[in-house]
Design a protein around this motif. Structure first.
Motif, short mmCIF file in Angstrom:
data_model
loop_
_atom_site.label_atom_id
_atom_site.label_comp_id
_atom_site.label_asym_id
_atom_site.label_seq_id
_atom_site.Cartn_x
_atom_site.Cartn_y
_atom_site.Cartn_z
N TYR A 1 -5.27 -5.99 0.28
CA TYR A 1 -4.14 -5.09 0.40
C TYR A 1 -2.89 -5.75 0.97
O TYR A 1 -1.80 -5.19 0.91
CB TYR A 1 -4.51 -3.89 1.28
CG TYR A 1 -5.30 -4.25 2.51
CD1 TYR A 1 -4.69 -4.82 3.64
CD2 TYR A 1 -6.68 -4.05 2.55
CE1 TYR A 1 -5.42 -5.17 4.75
CE2 TYR A 1 -7.42 -4.39 3.68
CZ TYR A 1 -6.79 -4.95 4.77
OH TYR A 1 -7.52 -5.30 5.86
N VAL A 2 -3.00 -6.94 1.59
CA VAL A 2 -1.82 -7.53 2.22
C VAL A 2 -0.82 -8.00 1.16
O VAL A 2 -1.20 -8.46 0.08
CB VAL A 2 -2.19 -8.71 3.15
CG1 VAL A 2 -3.05 -8.23 4.29
CG2 VAL A 2 -2.86 -9.83 2.38
N ASP B 1 0.40 -4.03 6.57
CA ASP B 1 -0.04 -4.77 5.39
C ASP B 1 1.00 -5.79 4.94
O ASP B 1 0.68 -6.73 4.22
CB ASP B 1 -0.33 -3.79 4.24
CG ASP B 1 -1.61 -2.98 4.49
OD1 ASP B 1 -2.30 -3.27 5.48
OD2 ASP B 1 -1.90 -2.08 3.68
N ARG C 1 -2.54 -0.34 10.05
CA ARG C 1 -3.96 -0.41 9.70
C ARG C 1 -4.79 -0.90 10.89
O ARG C 1 -4.41 -1.85 11.59
CB ARG C 1 -4.16 -1.36 8.51
CG ARG C 1 -5.58 -1.37 7.96
CD ARG C 1 -5.71 -2.37 6.82
NE ARG C 1 -4.91 -2.02 5.66
CZ ARG C 1 -5.29 -1.23 4.67
NH1 ARG C 1 -6.50 -0.69 4.71
NH2 ARG C 1 -4.50 -0.99 3.64
N GLU D 1 -8.80 -9.24 2.70
CA GLU D 1 -7.74 -8.25 2.76
C GLU D 1 -6.90 -8.25 1.47
O GLU D 1 -5.78 -8.77 1.44
CB GLU D 1 -6.85 -8.50 3.96
CG GLU D 1 -7.58 -8.45 5.31
CD GLU D 1 -6.63 -8.57 6.47
OE1 GLU D 1 -6.29 -7.53 7.07
OE2 GLU D 1 -6.20 -9.72 6.75
N THR E 1 0.83 -1.21 0.00
CA THR E 1 0.00 0.00 0.00
C THR E 1 0.87 1.25 0.00
O THR E 1 0.66 2.18 -0.80
CB THR E 1 -0.94 0.00 1.22
OG1 THR E 1 -1.63 -1.25 1.28
CG2 THR E 1 -1.96 1.13 1.11
#
Length: 226
Positions: A119-120, A146, A87, A117, A47
């Motif tokens: 975004y990980v 992340d 996060r 998730e 991210t």
């Protein structure tokens, strides 16, 4: 000429003051409402990565929600009062556990529901840390990076309130919508332009008045009495 000089003087004052108010007001509001930081670690990749500049909105920690990326200070954990970015995974009253399934199919669950998730990094929600089952106390949040295999987050402090952090430590919420900061920046730029314009009008008014005084002819000699 005198009337013109007076008009320019009035315009200089009005435009200059408007510029100063707009510029200083924009600067003051921006400093009060927003902050900026540069990412220094890889814990939030993909991210955000090292060197990325982020803008955060100054909010009370009680306002953050699951999924928000926040900046906070925790000198007792990280050895300095510098900003840390992670996060929010769970808030007060939530139960967060990890992990169901294994490998890239592993999922963090909040209140029994597996989190999606995307975004990980590399789809690895577990990251190889110890498993955990934490009930988040009220007024605290559970935070993860992340990049789960390269993040020193709540999982590293499970012995301290289950790794949760008090909401009072939160300094702001990272934003992706820069509409308001751009508007504020435009207001500050406009204020600078108006202030410079006001200064220019003031100079013009001064020149016009000097020329008006120079254009007045001297009195005739016979008008002077001895």
């Amino acid at each position: 000429m005198r009337g013109k000089g007076r008009g320019l003087g009035i315009a200089a004052v009005v435009v200059g003051l408007l510029g100063v108010v707009l510029g200083l007001g924009g600067v003051g509001f921006a400093r009060y409402q927003y902050g900026g930081s540069v990412v220094s670690s890889e814990s939030m990749k993909p991210t955000y990565g090292p060197g990325d500049r982020v803008v955060y909105e100054r909010v009370d920690g009680s306002e953050v929600r699951r999924g928000d990326i926040v900046v906070f200070t925790a000198p007792d954990r990280y050895g300095s009062d510098g900003l840390v970015m992670e996060r929010v995974i769970a808030v007060g009253g939530d139960r967060v556990t990890c992990c169901t399934r294994t490998g890239t199919d592993a999922r963090v669950t909040v209140n029994g529901r597996p989190l999606q998730e995307p975004y990980v990094k590399d789809g690895d929600a577990f990251g190889g840390f110890v498993e955990y089952d934490v009930r988040v106390p009220e007024g605290r949040v559970f935070l993860l990076g992340d990049y789960r295999s390269n993040s020193r987050d709540s999982r590293a402090f499970l012995s301290d309130h289950g790794g949760t952090l008090p909401v009072s430590a939160v300094r702001g919420r990272v934003i992706d919508d820069y509409t308001v900061p751009v508007v504020l920046g435009s207001a500050m730029l406009l204020g600078l332009v108006l202030a410079l314009t006001g200064a220019g009008l003031g100079i013009a008014a001064f020149v016009v008045r000097r020329q008006a005084r120079a254009a007045v002819p001297p009195p005739p000699p016979w008008a002077v009495r001895s």
